[in-house]
Structure formats: C-alpha cells, structure tokens
Design a protein around this motif. Structure first.
Motif, PDB file in Angstrom:
ATOM      1  N   TRP A 166       0.836  -1.194   0.000  1.00  0.00           N
ATOM      2  CA  TRP A 166       0.000   0.000   0.000  1.00  0.00           C
ATOM      3  C   TRP A 166       0.875   1.249   0.000  1.00  0.00           C
ATOM      4  O   TRP A 166       0.649   2.198  -0.737  1.00  0.00           O
ATOM      5  N   GLU A 167       1.892   1.233   0.826  1.00  0.00           N
ATOM      6  CA  GLU A 167       2.803   2.370   0.902  1.00  0.00           C
ATOM      7  C   GLU A 167       3.480   2.597  -0.460  1.00  0.00           C
ATOM      8  O   GLU A 167       3.554   3.708  -0.944  1.00  0.00           O
ATOM      9  N   ARG A 168       3.922   1.519  -1.082  1.00  0.00           N
ATOM     10  CA  ARG A 168       4.591   1.664  -2.377  1.00  0.00           C
ATOM     11  C   ARG A 168       3.619   2.198  -3.423  1.00  0.00           C
ATOM     12  O   ARG A 168       3.935   3.078  -4.199  1.00  0.00           O
ATOM     13  N   GLU A 169       2.422   1.659  -3.409  1.00  0.00           N
ATOM     14  CA  GLU A 169       1.399   2.047  -4.384  1.00  0.00           C
ATOM     15  C   GLU A 169       1.069   3.540  -4.255  1.00  0.00           C
ATOM     16  O   GLU A 169       1.071   4.274  -5.235  1.00  0.00           O
ATOM     17  N   THR A 170       0.814   3.976  -3.042  1.00  0.00           N
ATOM     18  CA  THR A 170       0.369   5.355  -2.881  1.00  0.00           C
ATOM     19  C   THR A 170       1.504   6.334  -3.147  1.00  0.00           C
ATOM     20  O   THR A 170       1.280   7.410  -3.675  1.00  0.00           O
ATOM     21  N   THR A 171       2.731   5.952  -2.804  1.00  0.00           N
ATOM     22  CA  THR A 171       3.811   6.919  -2.960  1.00  0.00           C
ATOM     23  C   THR A 171       4.336   6.980  -4.387  1.00  0.00           C
ATOM     24  O   THR A 171       4.929   7.968  -4.774  1.00  0.00           O
ATOM     25  N   SER A 172       4.084   5.955  -5.181  1.00  0.00           N
ATOM     26  CA  SER A 172       4.587   5.993  -6.558  1.00  0.00           C
ATOM     27  C   SER A 172       3.919   7.125  -7.336  1.00  0.00           C
ATOM     28  O   SER A 172       4.457   7.623  -8.305  1.00  0.00           O
ATOM     29  N   ARG A 173       2.725   7.538  -6.894  1.00  0.00           N
ATOM     30  CA  ARG A 173       2.045   8.636  -7.568  1.00  0.00           C
ATOM     31  C   ARG A 173       2.723   9.989  -7.330  1.00  0.00           C
ATOM     32  O   ARG A 173       2.397  10.961  -7.984  1.00  0.00           O
ATOM     33  N   THR A 174       3.560  10.073  -6.324  1.00  0.00           N
ATOM     34  CA  THR A 174       4.129  11.367  -5.969  1.00  0.00           C
ATOM     35  C   THR A 174       5.611  11.448  -6.316  1.00  0.00           C
ATOM     36  O   THR A 174       6.333  12.259  -5.763  1.00  0.00           O
ATOM     37  N   GLY A 175       6.053  10.607  -7.222  1.00  0.00           N
ATOM     38  CA  GLY A 175       7.404  10.740  -7.735  1.00  0.00           C
ATOM     39  C   GLY A 175       8.411   9.759  -7.164  1.00  0.00           C
ATOM     40  O   GLY A 175       9.586   9.806  -7.510  1.00  0.00           O
ATOM     41  N   ALA A 176       7.986   8.840  -6.279  1.00  0.00           N
ATOM     42  CA  ALA A 176       8.919   7.840  -5.767  1.00  0.00           C
ATOM     43  C   ALA A 176       9.286   6.893  -6.894  1.00  0.00           C
ATOM     44  O   ALA A 176       8.428   6.440  -7.637  1.00  0.00           O
ATOM     45  N   GLY A 177      10.564   6.604  -7.018  1.00  0.00           N
ATOM     46  CA  GLY A 177      11.000   5.709  -8.082  1.00  0.00           C
ATOM     47  C   GLY A 177      11.381   6.466  -9.343  1.00  0.00           C
ATOM     48  O   GLY A 177      12.295   6.072 -10.050  1.00  0.00           O
ATOM     49  N   ALA A 178      10.678   7.573  -9.641  1.00  0.00           N
ATOM     50  CA  ALA A 178      10.988   8.347 -10.844  1.00  0.00           C
ATOM     51  C   ALA A 178      12.269   9.156 -10.655  1.00  0.00           C
ATOM     52  O   ALA A 178      13.064   9.290 -11.576  1.00  0.00           O
ATOM     53  N   VAL A 179      12.439   9.695  -9.461  1.00  0.00           N
ATOM     54  CA  VAL A 179      13.627  10.498  -9.149  1.00  0.00           C
ATOM     55  C   VAL A 179      14.193  10.024  -7.815  1.00  0.00           C
ATOM     56  O   VAL A 179      13.502  10.068  -6.800  1.00  0.00           O
ATOM     57  N   LYS A 218      -4.891   6.915   2.940  1.00  0.00           N
ATOM     58  CA  LYS A 218      -5.559   7.487   1.765  1.00  0.00           C
ATOM     59  C   LYS A 218      -5.547   9.010   1.779  1.00  0.00           C
ATOM     60  O   LYS A 218      -5.829   9.640   0.763  1.00  0.00           O
ATOM     61  N   LEU A 219      -5.274   9.591   2.932  1.00  0.00           N
ATOM     62  CA  LEU A 219      -5.294  11.055   3.031  1.00  0.00           C
ATOM     63  C   LEU A 219      -3.932  11.701   2.766  1.00  0.00           C
ATOM     64  O   LEU A 219      -3.817  12.917   2.803  1.00  0.00           O
ATOM     65  N   GLN A 220      -2.900  10.902   2.492  1.00  0.00           N
ATOM     66  CA  GLN A 220      -1.639  11.514   2.052  1.00  0.00           C
ATOM     67  C   GLN A 220      -1.937  12.307   0.792  1.00  0.00           C
ATOM     68  O   GLN A 220      -2.555  11.772  -0.131  1.00  0.00           O
ATOM     69  N   ILE A 221      -1.507  13.561   0.749  1.00  0.00           N
ATOM     70  CA  ILE A 221      -1.922  14.434  -0.355  1.00  0.00           C
ATOM     71  C   ILE A 221      -1.495  13.848  -1.703  1.00  0.00           C
ATOM     72  O   ILE A 221      -0.343  13.474  -1.895  1.00  0.00           O
ATOM     73  N   ALA A 222      -2.471  13.728  -2.597  1.00  0.00           N
ATOM     74  CA  ALA A 222      -2.266  13.228  -3.960  1.00  0.00           C
ATOM     75  C   ALA A 222      -1.872  11.760  -4.011  1.00  0.00           C
ATOM     76  O   ALA A 222      -1.449  11.263  -5.034  1.00  0.00           O
ATOM     77  N   ALA A 223      -1.989  11.050  -2.895  1.00  0.00           N
ATOM     78  CA  ALA A 223      -1.546   9.652  -2.877  1.00  0.00           C
ATOM     79  C   ALA A 223      -2.632   8.694  -3.354  1.00  0.00           C
ATOM     80  O   ALA A 223      -2.360   7.759  -4.084  1.00  0.00           O
ATOM     81  N   PRO A 230      -6.609   8.106  -5.204  1.00  0.00           N
ATOM     82  CA  PRO A 230      -7.516   8.813  -6.112  1.00  0.00           C
ATOM     83  C   PRO A 230      -8.453   9.725  -5.302  1.00  0.00           C
ATOM     84  O   PRO A 230      -8.848   9.362  -4.190  1.00  0.00           O
ATOM     85  N   PRO A 231      -8.792  10.920  -5.842  1.00  0.00           N
ATOM     86  CA  PRO A 231      -9.536  11.908  -5.076  1.00  0.00           C
ATOM     87  C   PRO A 231     -10.822  11.380  -4.428  1.00  0.00           C
ATOM     88  O   PRO A 231     -11.104  11.718  -3.270  1.00  0.00           O
ATOM     89  N   ASP A 232     -11.579  10.546  -5.144  1.00  0.00           N
ATOM     90  CA  ASP A 232     -12.828  10.064  -4.551  1.00  0.00           C
ATOM     91  C   ASP A 232     -12.585   9.207  -3.315  1.00  0.00           C
ATOM     92  O   ASP A 232     -13.295   9.312  -2.321  1.00  0.00           O
TER      93      ASP A 232
END
Lengths: 425, 74
Positions: free
Chosen positions: A19-32, A192-197, A199-201
């Motif tokens: 879950w941690e990996r999934e949610t954080t990949s949206r915020t640039g983890a792994g990309a940089v 789920k409340l980590q900002i941008a982590a 989906p908004p809904d």
C-alpha cells in the motif's frame, strides 16, 4: 497493483508495505532518486525557474489539471524560497486550496490565508505546544516498545515498514481518542489522506469517514471534558481584539483530517531516511550508541540534508510581481523548493555533506512564515524518541546483507525504499 | 552582559516555539504567544539562533549604544 488488490491485501492485513509503495509511486517515488544534482545545475543559472518541480525533472505534472492555464515557477535557492514562504499576501495558499478542497473540504489550515488562517492557527496551536507534548509523547515510547517486542527476537526486519510506518498514525489516533479496536481502520483512512496519494474520490471518502468518526468523540468531550487533546481543542479560545473566538466542530474536524497527511507520513519517512543515513555511516552510528546527546543534532541534519518534503505546497501569486528578477504574473503558481534551499551553498557551508556537527542554523524543513509547520515540536520529539528506542533495544544495528541496499527516493515526498536491518538479538 | 535589547512582536507571533526550543531560559509562550523570561538568559549565540529561527521574524535584537544609554541614565 490495482486499488481493489490493495484493498484486498489490506483486508488480509499483509499488504501495508505494498500500500505504501502504491500510494507513494504517484508522488514521484521511483521516478527520481537523487534530485540534488539538478538543483545544483539550475541554481547556477538563476534562483527561479519556469516550470513546476515535476516539469523541471522532465516528468508529467500530476497537478497540471488543477491550474491548467497558470504559469508555473519553482525556486531553487534559500533566499527566494524564504521570500515566497514569508510573503503570504503575495504568494497565497489559495494555490493549494484548489488542489486540496475536494478531498479535505473547505476548512483547512494549509489551504487558508490570514486573517482567518491566523485565528484558526492560534486556536489549534495549544494542542502542539511544548507544554502539551506529554499528551502525545505518552503514547510514543509504549508503541515503539510494542513494535520492537514483535520483531526483536528475529534479529532482522525491515524497520521502515515494521517500525517507522507503524507509529505516527497510531500516536495521532491515540491522542485523538480513537478506540483500540478501530486503529486498523483509522490507519487505512490515514494512508488514503496523504496528499495526492490516493484517487480523489477515495481520499474524500476517507476524510468524510474520519470526520464522522471523530465527531462522536468531539461531542463526547463537549459533554464530558477529560484531560486530552480534543478537550483542549474544544475549550481553546482567543481574543485578538475582536471578541472571544472558539473553534467550531467543523474547524476541529478540518484540523484532524489535515493532521493525518501533515503529521504521519512526514514523520515516518524522516525516520526511515534517518535510519538509512545512519546505517550508511557505521562510525557515526557507533558514536550515537554511546552518546545520545547527539540524537537531536542528527535529526536536524537529516531534515536539512534529505528531508521528507521536497517542495512546499504550491502558492498562488495574487498580483503581478517578480522573484529574483523574473517576472511572475498574477495567477502564477510558485513552488518554493525546500530541498534545494536546504542545500544552498550561499546559506550552508558544504551543503552536500551530511554533517550533524555543523554549526546550528535554521533550515526550511518545516517551512517558514505564517504556515510554518504547526506540529514541528511533536515531530522532533517523535523522531528523537524513535531513534533512541532503536539504540536502546537493537544493539549493533547494520544493513541486512541478504537484502538489496535501500535508496532514498521521491519527488514531492522523499522516503527510503526500505530499511532492511539486522542486529544482535 | 549582552549588547542588544530583545524586542518581541506578539502581534506577529504564531506560537511555533522555535525560540523556546533553542533558548529555553530566554523565551517561553503564554496564551499562545512569546514572552521574555526573567534573566539570567541563554548565551548570546542561543538567543541569536532563536531570533533567526523565528518563522515570523517576531524577535528583534536591537543593538544598544552603551555610551548613549549611560548619558541618558544620568
């Protein structure tokens, strides 16, 4: 992993690391992984650059749709970041409001400006004051010992997922009066409340769930005050010359849902980064075992050198202005890059070197100006206590040679890929 | 003896308590805003660090002209 799979894994109680990996990949983890060389290069040609942080790294910006027509700017030195963060009239937090309102609702410290923001903040500050630290700290060490009890006999574990990530949400939940049997549920909402982590809904549904759960507790404390944080918030009042002000239910619930993204991930990611940094420096770690008075300075230097938040929440220019000679038109979105500021050679000597013995100098890890982190005292306390608990109970800590060495990664949020460690059990 | 006078702007203070953390014998908060504690205070470098760390620039260290002060005293 899909979100359904994530939920299923969560339900089985095995998937927290996924879950941690999934949610954080949206915020640039792994990309940089290491953003600092680019900041060095950019700083040589100017303190302010066109483009959002993501765009500077050649990545698609996840917030592009939020401000589709806005010109975007990012600061890369200390002085200009400080200027932006201190001048909240010109660089308004209405910038982040548009990004977070759908998820977090209309009442938000992070998404509001003075004078409303100032009154709201002064009313909630007592919950985070030094005199109130005991209301948080009394839950910290017992939780840490409980976690360590669970794995100490094994001689090895991943401390990021089994230790770091397992205590700040718990501490917030306990301090807020969440019942023990609801902690797992609360933990999922918080993730789920980590900002941008998420989906908004899903994030919005998590916020509504937290608020409806907490409203019962707020009502209880209004009826029957006890010696706890919610009672403190319910009873908090100020008079700034325009009559006595108190917090509304909506403001208390708004604060609580802001607290989870602001105070949970930031803290445990910092702790994970601190542990990786120490494990990479066995001599310093050995010295720390013997001299615990060094722990607070290590925490400060970790926050400066590789802090958990790379960039401050985006600000909206409320008028035509300029920054370091660059014209910034009204309506632009400006990102003050905390990480670039904290390695500015004009502010710190040898800024690329991790040196807990450097002369004390403030950095921007907790931001500055009117939106300076409301929970910095709690965060520092938690980090110091959590490092000390490891030093107390896990002797001869070192990387687990059977696991790949972790990296520190991420763009908006910085975090380690793990902390695979072993000790002498 | 310090060569500056500490002036606090309580109207700006947001109660972040960086000052009380860095110079705990000099600063505290009361009713959510900074107050000056009675002397003895922390060493000068601690007080300067506290002023520098204030997110609201609400701590001002004003130099004292000793000669002038002495004349005024008489």
């Amino acid at each position: 992993m899909t979100n359904d799979a994530g939920r299923a894994a969560q339900a089985r109680g095995v998937g927290r690391s996924e879950w941690e990996r999934e949610t954080t990949s949206r915020t640039g983890a792994g990309a940089v992984d290491d953003p600092y060389p680019l900041f060095e290069t950019l700083r040589k040609s100017g303190a302010v650059h066109r483009g959002s942080t993501f765009e500077l790294f050649g990545l698609p910006d996840p917030t592009k749709d939020v401000w589709p027509d806005a010109k975007r700017f990012t600061t890369v030195n200390y002085a200009v970041a400080e200027q932006v963060l201190r001048d909240a009239e010109t660089f308004s937090n209405a910038g982040i409001r548009r990004m977070t309102e759908y998820v977090f609702g209309p009442v938000s410290l992070m998404g509001s400006d003075d004078p409303y923001h100032r009154k709201y903040r002064l009313l909630v500050q007592p919950a985070f004051a030094r005199k109130t630290l005991g209301m948080w700290s009394k839950f910290v060490r017992p939780r840490l010992d409980e976690l360590i009890d669970g794995f100490v006999g094994k001689g090895r574990t991943d401390l990021y997922f089994d230790y770091c990530a397992q205590f700040p949400v718990y501490v917030i939940a306990m301090a807020l009066g969440v019942r023990k049997e609801d902690l797992e549920q609360f933990h999922e909402w918080a993730a789920k409340l980590q900002i941008a982590a998420a989906p908004p809904d899903e994030a919005r549904a998590a916020r509504e769930a937290v608020q409806s759960y907490m409203l019962d507790i707020v009502n209880d404390r209004r009826r029957a005050p006890i010696d706890d944080l919610i009672t403190l918030l319910v009873q908090s009042e100020i008079d700034e010359g325009d009559g006595l002000q108190k917090l509304s239910d909506e403001q208390i619930l708004g604060l609580i849902s802001n607290l989870l993204p602001a105070g949970a991930g930031t803290t445990y990611r910092s702790l994970g980064i601190a542990l990786v940094t120490l494990l990479e420096r066995p001599e310093l770690l050995a010295r720390l075992y013997k001299d615990r008075t060094l722990v607070p300075a290590v925490v400060e230097e970790v926050l400066r050198w590789n802090g958990p938040v790379l960039v401050a929440p985006p600000r909206l220019a409320t008028r035509d202005t300029e920054l370091a000679g660059i014209a910034v038109p009204k309506g632009s979105i400006v990102e003050a890059c905390i990480a670039a500021a904290n390695r500015d050679p004009a502010h710190f000597e040898n800024p690329q070197v991790f040196d807990p013995f450097r002369p004390e100098k403030s950095n921007l890890s907790f931001s500055t100006g009117p939106h300076f982190c409301v929970g910095s005292q709690v965060a520092r306390m938690e980090l110091v206590v959590a490092l000390n608990a490891i030093l107390d109970r896990l002797p001869d800590l070192r990387f687990d040679p059977e696991k790949p060495a972790p990296t520190i990664t991420g763009l908006w949020y910085r975090m380690p890929t793990g902390v695979p460690a072993m000790w002498t059990a | 003896m310090t060569d500056f006078r500490i002036r606090l702007d309580r109207q700006r203070c947001i109660g972040a308590e960086n000052c009380a953390r860095l110079a705990p014998s000099t600063f505290d908060t009361q009713d959510g805003a900074v107050i000056l504690l009675p002397e003895p205070h922390d060493a000068e470098d601690r007080i300067r660090a506290a002023a520098e760390a204030c997110p609201m620039q609400a701590i001002h260290l004003e130099p004292i002209n000793r000669l002038k002060e002495n004349i005024h005293d008489k």
